[in-house]
Design an enzyme around this catalytic site. Sequence first.
Site, mmCIF file in Angstrom:
data_model
loop_
_atom_site.group_PDB
_atom_site.id
_atom_site.type_symbol
_atom_site.label_atom_id
_atom_site.label_comp_id
_atom_site.label_asym_id
_atom_site.label_seq_id
_atom_site.Cartn_x
_atom_site.Cartn_y
_atom_site.Cartn_z
ATOM 1 C CG HIS A 56 -1.415 -6.924 62.890
ATOM 2 N ND1 HIS A 56 -1.580 -5.796 63.660
ATOM 3 C CD2 HIS A 56 -0.083 -6.970 62.592
ATOM 4 C CE1 HIS A 56 -0.413 -5.180 63.802
ATOM 5 N NE2 HIS A 56 0.508 -5.870 63.172
ATOM 6 C CG HIS A 58 3.238 -8.404 62.424
ATOM 7 N ND1 HIS A 58 3.286 -7.258 61.657
ATOM 8 C CD2 HIS A 58 3.375 -9.443 61.538
ATOM 9 C CE1 HIS A 58 3.446 -7.588 60.378
ATOM 10 N NE2 HIS A 58 3.495 -8.899 60.296
ATOM 11 C CG ASP A 60 5.267 -5.486 66.909
ATOM 12 O OD1 ASP A 60 4.764 -6.291 66.097
ATOM 13 O OD2 ASP A 60 5.297 -4.255 66.710
ATOM 14 C CG HIS A 61 0.850 -5.456 67.151
ATOM 15 N ND1 HIS A 61 0.110 -4.288 67.149
ATOM 16 C CD2 HIS A 61 1.955 -5.180 66.444
ATOM 17 C CE1 HIS A 61 0.759 -3.358 66.460
ATOM 18 N NE2 HIS A 61 1.889 -3.887 66.023
ATOM 19 C CG HIS A 112 0.892 -4.067 58.524
ATOM 20 N ND1 HIS A 112 2.156 -3.580 58.303
ATOM 21 C CD2 HIS A 112 0.913 -4.653 59.751
ATOM 22 C CE1 HIS A 112 2.920 -3.858 59.345
ATOM 23 N NE2 HIS A 112 2.194 -4.515 60.240
ATOM 24 C CG ASP A 133 1.403 -2.036 63.172
ATOM 25 O OD1 ASP A 133 1.164 -1.257 64.114
ATOM 26 O OD2 ASP A 133 2.319 -2.877 63.199
ATOM 27 C CG HIS A 171 4.430 0.997 65.753
ATOM 28 N ND1 HIS A 171 5.483 0.352 66.369
ATOM 29 C CD2 HIS A 171 3.645 0.017 65.231
ATOM 30 C CE1 HIS A 171 5.336 -0.954 66.222
ATOM 31 N NE2 HIS A 171 4.232 -1.181 65.533
#
Length: 259
Positions: A56, A58, A60-61, A112, A133, A171
């Site tokens: 996805h 985001h 941090d990915h 999410h 996530d 995570h």
Amino acid sequence: MPTFIALPAFQDNYIWLLTDDTSFKVTAVDPGDARPVISWLGRHPEYQLSTILLTHHHRDHTGGVLSLKAATQCRVLGPDNPTIDGIDRTLADGDQINLAGQSIRVIAVPGHTLDHIAFFCDDPQDPWLLSGDTLFAGGCGRVFEGTPEQMHDSLQRLAALPDDTTIYCTHEYTQANLRFAQAVEPENPDIRIRLEVVEDLRRDGQITLPTTLALEKRTNPFLRCAEPAVVEAASRQAGAEVSPGAETFAAIRAWKDIF
């Protein structure tokens, strides 16, 4: 069958590397930071980063994608979202890709985020899932863009996979998730035992992943929204009777958000 290696990133992310020990090619999953991947490749010069998989959008990915692509000329596969820079092939529900000689199926799991996808290998000897996530060890992701109903449906899709599926999420949230799970089901002995094990692992600085779908079905409240104890706890928290399934999920997800 690839070998899975977890690279810690940021405060609690994991970037999963899938190494093919025949071709010496590597796949990186959700590299929010290029540095851990580049450092690993520097220590293992026999391997080449060939592919990046994204679940996805985001940051941090996805934050390390362009740097890694520039350094290695790897190919980037991910969801159909124009906000993600560097994707070479967009993926949709039901698409098939090949990694390390294994066929991987793309599963759309909105909730999410609306673009979230997961990657499932249905090897009968060793099935595995890259869940991003959406499904965590002991929990699930926050519902940022979708609806609770979408997230519940996505989790139900994953719950229908084989019980022996190994789950690689992104995570280190297991300890906090299980503390919440115990608040939902204080009489569940599987949660109590699992939390004790996880607390020992974290005390020693050890990773708590991967997990298995069978274990999640026994200890993850978000996969147990039809269980009477979970429905009862959700109803108490909501202050009104909720029905099993999506309504129970919505109530316990809202509870977890403030837990």
